[in-house]
Design a protein around this motif. Structure first.
Motif, mmCIF file in Angstrom:
data_model
loop_
_atom_site.group_PDB
_atom_site.id
_atom_site.type_symbol
_atom_site.label_atom_id
_atom_site.label_comp_id
_atom_site.label_asym_id
_atom_site.label_seq_id
_atom_site.Cartn_x
_atom_site.Cartn_y
_atom_site.Cartn_z
ATOM 1 N N HIS A 16 0.842 -1.205 0.000
ATOM 2 C CA HIS A 16 0.000 0.000 0.000
ATOM 3 C C HIS A 16 0.873 1.248 0.000
ATOM 4 O O HIS A 16 0.586 2.231 -0.715
ATOM 5 C CB HIS A 16 -0.917 -0.018 1.221
ATOM 6 C CG HIS A 16 -1.698 1.250 1.386
ATOM 7 N ND1 HIS A 16 -2.773 1.570 0.578
ATOM 8 C CD2 HIS A 16 -1.543 2.302 2.255
ATOM 9 C CE1 HIS A 16 -3.249 2.751 0.936
ATOM 10 N NE2 HIS A 16 -2.528 3.214 1.961
ATOM 11 N N ASP A 54 -0.035 11.972 2.798
ATOM 12 C CA ASP A 54 0.515 11.893 1.446
ATOM 13 C C ASP A 54 2.037 11.884 1.426
ATOM 14 O O ASP A 54 2.642 11.716 0.375
ATOM 15 C CB ASP A 54 0.033 13.086 0.600
ATOM 16 C CG ASP A 54 -1.435 12.951 0.225
ATOM 17 O OD1 ASP A 54 -1.931 11.806 0.239
ATOM 18 O OD2 ASP A 54 -2.071 13.988 -0.044
ATOM 19 N N ARG A 107 2.445 1.879 -3.424
ATOM 20 C CA ARG A 107 1.463 2.468 -4.348
ATOM 21 C C ARG A 107 1.242 3.933 -4.019
ATOM 22 O O ARG A 107 1.076 4.771 -4.914
ATOM 23 C CB ARG A 107 0.157 1.686 -4.292
ATOM 24 C CG ARG A 107 0.213 0.336 -4.992
ATOM 25 C CD ARG A 107 -1.166 -0.267 -5.138
ATOM 26 N NE ARG A 107 -1.687 -0.701 -3.838
ATOM 27 C CZ ARG A 107 -1.550 -1.935 -3.366
ATOM 28 N NH1 ARG A 107 -0.899 -2.854 -4.073
ATOM 29 N NH2 ARG A 107 -2.053 -2.255 -2.194
ATOM 30 N N GLN A 108 1.209 4.252 -2.728
ATOM 31 C CA GLN A 108 1.047 5.635 -2.296
ATOM 32 C C GLN A 108 2.207 6.497 -2.773
ATOM 33 O O GLN A 108 2.045 7.685 -3.064
ATOM 34 C CB GLN A 108 0.951 5.670 -0.769
ATOM 35 C CG GLN A 108 0.549 7.002 -0.177
ATOM 36 C CD GLN A 108 0.435 6.920 1.335
ATOM 37 O OE1 GLN A 108 0.495 5.840 1.914
ATOM 38 N NE2 GLN A 108 0.276 8.061 1.987
ATOM 39 N N ASN A 160 1.280 11.560 -5.900
ATOM 40 C CA ASN A 160 1.002 12.026 -4.546
ATOM 41 C C ASN A 160 2.063 13.008 -4.069
ATOM 42 O O ASN A 160 1.759 14.018 -3.425
ATOM 43 C CB ASN A 160 0.910 10.839 -3.583
ATOM 44 C CG ASN A 160 -0.358 10.047 -3.789
ATOM 45 O OD1 ASN A 160 -1.400 10.605 -4.122
ATOM 46 N ND2 ASN A 160 -0.283 8.734 -3.605
ATOM 47 N N ASP A 202 3.755 5.996 -5.536
ATOM 48 C CA ASP A 202 3.743 5.943 -7.011
ATOM 49 C C ASP A 202 4.934 5.201 -7.588
ATOM 50 O O ASP A 202 5.395 5.514 -8.698
ATOM 51 C CB ASP A 202 3.681 7.358 -7.598
ATOM 52 C CG ASP A 202 2.405 8.097 -7.199
ATOM 53 O OD1 ASP A 202 1.330 7.711 -7.686
ATOM 54 O OD2 ASP A 202 2.494 9.028 -6.377
#
Length: 439
Positions: free
Chosen positions: A294, A326, A297-298, A418, A300
């Motif tokens: 996770h 973020d 992915r946050q 993000n 990028d």
């Protein structure tokens, strides 16, 4: 057989680099196979070269009868005026082959730096094996390849890995130049000359002449802030030196006709997890892998940001990063310059933007999901920047790898990573607040 330098005999000069024949400085028309034959025979002057060896060398993977060989020999003899005014160059040794009988003078080019001059590349390059293989192929086929992508994706490490892999094709002659320390393009020619071991006093024509007949791979790293002068220099060098290849990295393309652009994608999840575990110095259990997936992915799939987050996880733990919003990364005590933090990385791009582009990027931070160009025009337009200007600014932000583009089934959509959204929103807002307070 030698591939560099010149062979001189009588009034003739044969360039081994360009496979070009000149008489008293004037170019002579001669076919590719005839030139290859001349280079082979003159390069081994005084030695009988067998017909079978010549046919094999000239065939280049195709069938060629010895009758065609005689035609190529005749073409070379005509070009040299063999037999005229008592001059002799190529003699047929019956039943054996041919020998070049004229005296040959060899001129070798000065040595250029070899692959040992490349920066250290000991850090593992995870998840990029297919990309490296593809770029190795493209650098061999294309004379200008530019790796383009956002900051922190690993463009420099990738280019160095490719340069090491292709070095044998260039006989180890690879020159590397990091443009990041250069404030402007005024000393770019001098810097490139230094990278290839020359001192030319900033003269681009002299640099072009010095590299004209060299086989060389030139790696121009971090061209983004000098995209225009780097493009002009690369264009001049590529035109003057037909055996020169350039591998560049930049946050935007150089926009040259000969350029092949490879847009570097974020790191895929399996490799991103491996990178996080390596930087964090721990093995991930199933729960840790889920949380880290996770997190990646946050982030990028940005290797630099993943590394910064992993460094923070070493002290705060992975669970603490989940509530960091973020920006689940901090600054690195080990990294320097623009790589020490996400904000420092984006500051590098921010400084290159025009005031209107900065304003549009700041306003785009309101989009937490992807958006269309019309969405951007509606949200970002103001009396000073109309909708058409917003669209123009958006195209510039895309070119500089600050806004990503998705060409999907439902049309073209745009998005900010993000990290970029956080920077464009909060970090820029803090700057504005500080400026107001200071005034």
């Amino acid at each position: 057989m030698e591939t560099e330098g010149e062979l001189s005999f009588g009034p003739f000069t044969l360039s081994l680099d360009r496979r070009a024949l000149r008489r008293d400085g004037c170019a002579l028309p001669l076919g590719a196979r005839a030139l290859e034959l001349l280079a082979l025979l003159a390069g081994r002057a005084g030695e009988v070269v067998g017909k079978d060896e010549i046919v094999t060398r000239l065939a280049s993977g195709t069938d060629m009868e010895q009758g065609r060989l005689r035609a190529h020999v005749a073409a070379v003899r005509r070009a040299l005026g063999d037999g005229e005014d008592g001059s002799r160059y190529i003699v047929n040794v019956l039943g054996r082959g041919y020998v070049f009988v004229a005296a040959v003078r060899r001129t070798a080019p000065a040595a250029l730096p070899r692959v040992a001059g490349l920066p250290d590349g000991s850090a593992p390059l995870l998840g990029r094996e297919e990309t490296v293989a593809s770029l190795v192929r493209m650098v061999g086929e294309r004379r200008l390849v530019t790796v383009v992508g956002a900051g922190g994706l690993g463009k420099s490490a990738l280019a160095l890995a490719v340069a090491r892999r292709v070095a044998p094709r260039f006989d180890g002659r690879v020159a590397y130049l990091d443009l990041a320390p250069l404030a402007d393009g005024a000393r770019l020619t001098d810097a490139v000359a230094g990278a290839v071991g020359l001192t030319l006093g900033g003269s681009l024509p002299a640099l072009c002449a010095a590299l004209a007949e060299r086989r060389l791979l030139l790696v121009l790293d971090n061209c983004g802030h000098l995209a225009d002068p780097a493009a002009l220099l690369a264009e001049a060098l590529l035109e003057a030196a037909p055996r020169l290849h350039v591998l560049a990295t930049s946050r935007e393309a150089l926009d040259l006709r000969a350029e092949w652009v490879h847009r570097l994608a974020p790191l895929a999840l399996p490799a991103a997890l491996e990178l996080f575990a390596l930087r964090c110095g721990t093995r991930l259990d199933p729960a840790g892998r889920a949380k880290t997936a996770h997190l990646c992915r946050q982030l990028d799939g940005n290797p630099l940001l993943i590394g910064l987050a992993a460094a923070r996880a070493r002290t705060d733990g992975i669970a603490a990063l989940a509530g960091a919003g973020d920006a689940p990364y901090g600054a690195s005590a080990e990294a320097q310059g623009r790589h020490r933090s996400a904000d420092a990385l984006l500051d590098w791009s921010w400084r290159l933007l025009a005031p209107r582009e900065r304003a549009v990027l700041h306003r785009l931070s309101v989009f937490r999901r992807s958006f269309t160009i019309d969405d951007a025009a509606r949200e970002c337009a103001c009396p000073e920047i109309d909708g058409a200007a917003v669209k123009w600014c958006l195209s510039g932000l895309v070119a500089r790898s600050l806004v990503e583009v998705d060409y999907g089934l439902h049309g073209v959509r745009y998005r900010l990573t993000n990290a970029t959204r956080h920077y464009a929103g909060e970090a820029v807002a803090r700057r504005v607040a500080m400026a107001v307070t200071a005034s």
